[in-house]
Design an enzyme around this catalytic site. Structure first.
Site, PDB file in Angstrom:
ATOM      1  N   CYS A 219       0.829  -1.208   0.000  1.00  0.00           N
ATOM      2  CA  CYS A 219       0.000   0.000   0.000  1.00  0.00           C
ATOM      3  C   CYS A 219       0.862   1.255   0.000  1.00  0.00           C
ATOM      4  CB  CYS A 219      -0.916   0.010   1.217  1.00  0.00           C
ATOM      5  SG  CYS A 219      -2.168  -1.265   1.216  1.00  0.00           S
TER       6      CYS A 219
ATOM      7  N   THR B 255       0.679   3.600  -3.337  1.00  0.00           N
ATOM      8  CA  THR B 255       0.001   4.515  -4.265  1.00  0.00           C
ATOM      9  C   THR B 255      -1.255   5.120  -3.645  1.00  0.00           C
ATOM     10  OG1 THR B 255       0.805   3.266  -6.165  1.00  0.00           O
ATOM     11  CG2 THR B 255      -1.098   4.674  -6.527  1.00  0.00           C
TER      12      THR B 255
ATOM     13  N   PRO C 251      -4.584   8.281  -4.419  1.00  0.00           N
ATOM     14  CA  PRO C 251      -5.280   8.967  -5.511  1.00  0.00           C
ATOM     15  C   PRO C 251      -4.475  10.114  -6.112  1.00  0.00           C
ATOM     16  CG  PRO C 251      -6.811   8.513  -3.729  1.00  0.00           C
ATOM     17  CD  PRO C 251      -5.456   8.133  -3.222  1.00  0.00           C
ATOM     18  N   GLY C 252      -3.658  10.788  -5.294  1.00  0.00           N
ATOM     19  CA  GLY C 252      -2.865  11.901  -5.800  1.00  0.00           C
ATOM     20  C   GLY C 252      -1.386  11.665  -5.771  1.00  0.00           C
TER      21      GLY C 252
ATOM     22  N   ARG D 148      11.054  -5.623  -9.575  1.00  0.00           N
ATOM     23  CA  ARG D 148      10.928  -5.234 -10.981  1.00  0.00           C
ATOM     24  C   ARG D 148      11.410  -6.327 -11.940  1.00  0.00           C
ATOM     25  NH1 ARG D 148      12.072   1.134  -9.827  1.00  0.00           N
ATOM     26  NH2 ARG D 148       9.870   1.701  -9.660  1.00  0.00           N
TER      27      ARG D 148
ATOM     28  N   ARG E  92      23.706  -3.968  -6.259  1.00  0.00           N
ATOM     29  CA  ARG E  92      22.627  -3.001  -6.450  1.00  0.00           C
ATOM     30  C   ARG E  92      22.225  -3.057  -7.921  1.00  0.00           C
ATOM     31  NH1 ARG E  92      22.531   2.480  -7.951  1.00  0.00           N
ATOM     32  NH2 ARG E  92      20.789   3.664  -7.076  1.00  0.00           N
TER      33      ARG E  92
ATOM     34  N   GLU F 116       4.198  -0.539 -10.789  1.00  0.00           N
ATOM     35  CA  GLU F 116       5.567  -0.672 -10.276  1.00  0.00           C
ATOM     36  C   GLU F 116       6.539   0.287 -10.967  1.00  0.00           C
ATOM     37  OE1 GLU F 116       7.384  -4.011  -8.722  1.00  0.00           O
ATOM     38  OE2 GLU F 116       5.575  -5.213  -8.552  1.00  0.00           O
TER      39      GLU F 116
END
Length: 424
Positions: A162, A164, A166-167, A284, A352, A404
């Site tokens: 959690c 993301t 709405p803005g 990713r 990395r 992502e």
């Protein structure tokens, strides 16, 4: 039946764990053997081939036959998720100390590509578990890992990431959800949006602002929390009906005066942004693997169709226009696969991998859309119809350029990492 299921799953996972250890030992031996030949080999180990075969068999025999109906209904594919869990195809990142398989990133990506070949909606629901778990894996203390990772291996539970709002999507620094410390608790208020597994999760990783000063540096302003989904004040919204990957559960979640004990803070107050971004470096490559699996499916479907459909008295595959399209599609799929495998290999080497992870995610996401669109074109009018598989692939592909980290954010990261090499 329940006892039999537990025995079956224990046997399957024991076998996969044995294979995983064998793969690690084999990789070390192969590395030594290859040293005199430049240290590079594109041959998978026998164990890795077995991982792929288990996932491929599951995708082709159990996912593909039911994927169209899940796409039409939007129903959450829990029977498939349970079966994936039974086969040991979920939670592959969880270390063995907490009941998981402890697979390498490379091995996990091989599985992800095969699952995505079957349906990326199903694969995304499964892969969202890895994203939700990753902050705990990289930053949780022993008690947190045992509590939240351990339960995932005991039954087919889901979790969610959690961040993301709405803005605030790509602009993570714009997160507005607040966490205020009161005694031994934090009081959390805010709203999250586009949360995969949002309505099905047993627990959430949550990023919230703990320093109210707008001038506070991003790397100290946010804190990462683990929140039980049944905590009072946690309110999942309605399931969103999206363009593609429709069986994946995506929702907004409201947090209203949610009380979280200080024991649920990951690493420490102010460490949340670093944890959230560190998780992306690990997740990713699997996202890129999923996009590659979709692209491979689109290529396969287009090729089979081109070898069956005739125009002007010949197979359309014999027309140079079509054969060149297939060649371009094949080039893109092969290069996307190499990109995600390099990014995953960097993780397993303890390096990395930000640069390679963003390259893999950006390229694989882009080519998934290009290859799926070309597959629709090769199918012609049939490709535009839902009775054929490629229109679903085209709809499913779009999200790979968005979630992502958007395709544009990946380019921002790549350019920053690239230029930094020359500014040192």
């Amino acid at each position: 039946m329940l006892i039999f299921g537990k025995v079956l799953r224990a046997g399957v996972q024991a076998g996969l764990r044995f294979q995983s250890r064998g793969a690690a030992t084999g990789a070390q031996a192969a590395s030594t053997a290859k040293a005199s030949h430049g240290g590079i080999s594109f041959e998978l180990t026998d164990q890795q081939k077995e991982f792929k075969e288990v996932a491929r068999k599951f995708a082709q025999e159990e996912i593909i036959p039911v994927a169209p109906e899940y796409d039409r209904s939007g129903e959450y594919p829990f029977p498939l998720i349970r079966r994936a869990w039974e086969l040991g195809l979920m939670n592959s990142h969880i270390p063995e100390d907490y009941g998981g398989l402890g697979l390498s990133s490379f091995d996990a990506c091989l599985i992800t590509e095969e699952l995505a070949y079957g349906c990326t909606g199903v694969q995304t629901a499964i892969e969202a578990n890895s994203l939700g778990q990753m902050p705990v894996i990289i930053a949780g203390n022993e008690a947190q890992k045992k509590k939240y990772l351990g339960r995932m291996t005991e039954e087919p539970l889901m979790c969610a990431y959690c961040v993301t709002e709405p803005g605030a999507g790509s602009d993570v620094a714009g997160v507005k959800t607040r966490a205020v410390k009161k005694g031994d608790e934090y009081i959390i208020n805010g709203q999250k949006m586009w949360i995969t597994n949002g309505g099905k999760a047993n627990w959430y990783f949550l990023l919230a602002r703990t320093d109210p000063d707008p001038k506070c540096p991003t790397n100290r302003a946010f804190t990462g929390f683990v929140i039980e989904a049944d905590t009072p004040g946690v309110q999942p919204g309605r399931k969103e009906m999206n363009m593609g990957q429709r069986c994946s559960d995506t929702r907004g979640i409201t947090f209203e005066d949610v009380r979280i004990p200080k024991e649920n803070v990951l690493l420490g107050e102010g460490a949340g942004f670093k944890i959230a971004m560190g998780a992306f470096d690990k997740t990713r490559p699997p996202v890129a693997a999923g996009a590659t699996g979709l692209a491979q499916r689109a290529l396969d479907e287009a090729t089979k169709y081109a070898l069956e459909r005739k125009t002007f008295g010949r197979l359309i595959a014999d027309h140079q226009a079509i054969s060149f399209m297939l060649a371009e599609m094949a080039m893109k799929v092969e290069l996307a696969r190499l990109a995600y495998q390099r990014a995953a290999w960097e993780v397993d080497e303890g390096r990395r991998n930000t640069y390679y992870a963003s390259i893999a995610k950006a390229f694989a996401g882009d080519i998934a859309n290009q290859v799926a669109a070309d597959a629709v074109q090769i199918f012609g009018g049939n490709g535009f119809n839902s009775e054929y598989p490629v229109e679903k692939l085209m709809r499913d592909a779009k999200i790979y350029q968005i979630y992502e980290g958007t395709a544009q954010i990946q380019r921002l990261i790549i350019s920053r990492e690239h230029l930094a090499k020359y500014k040192q």
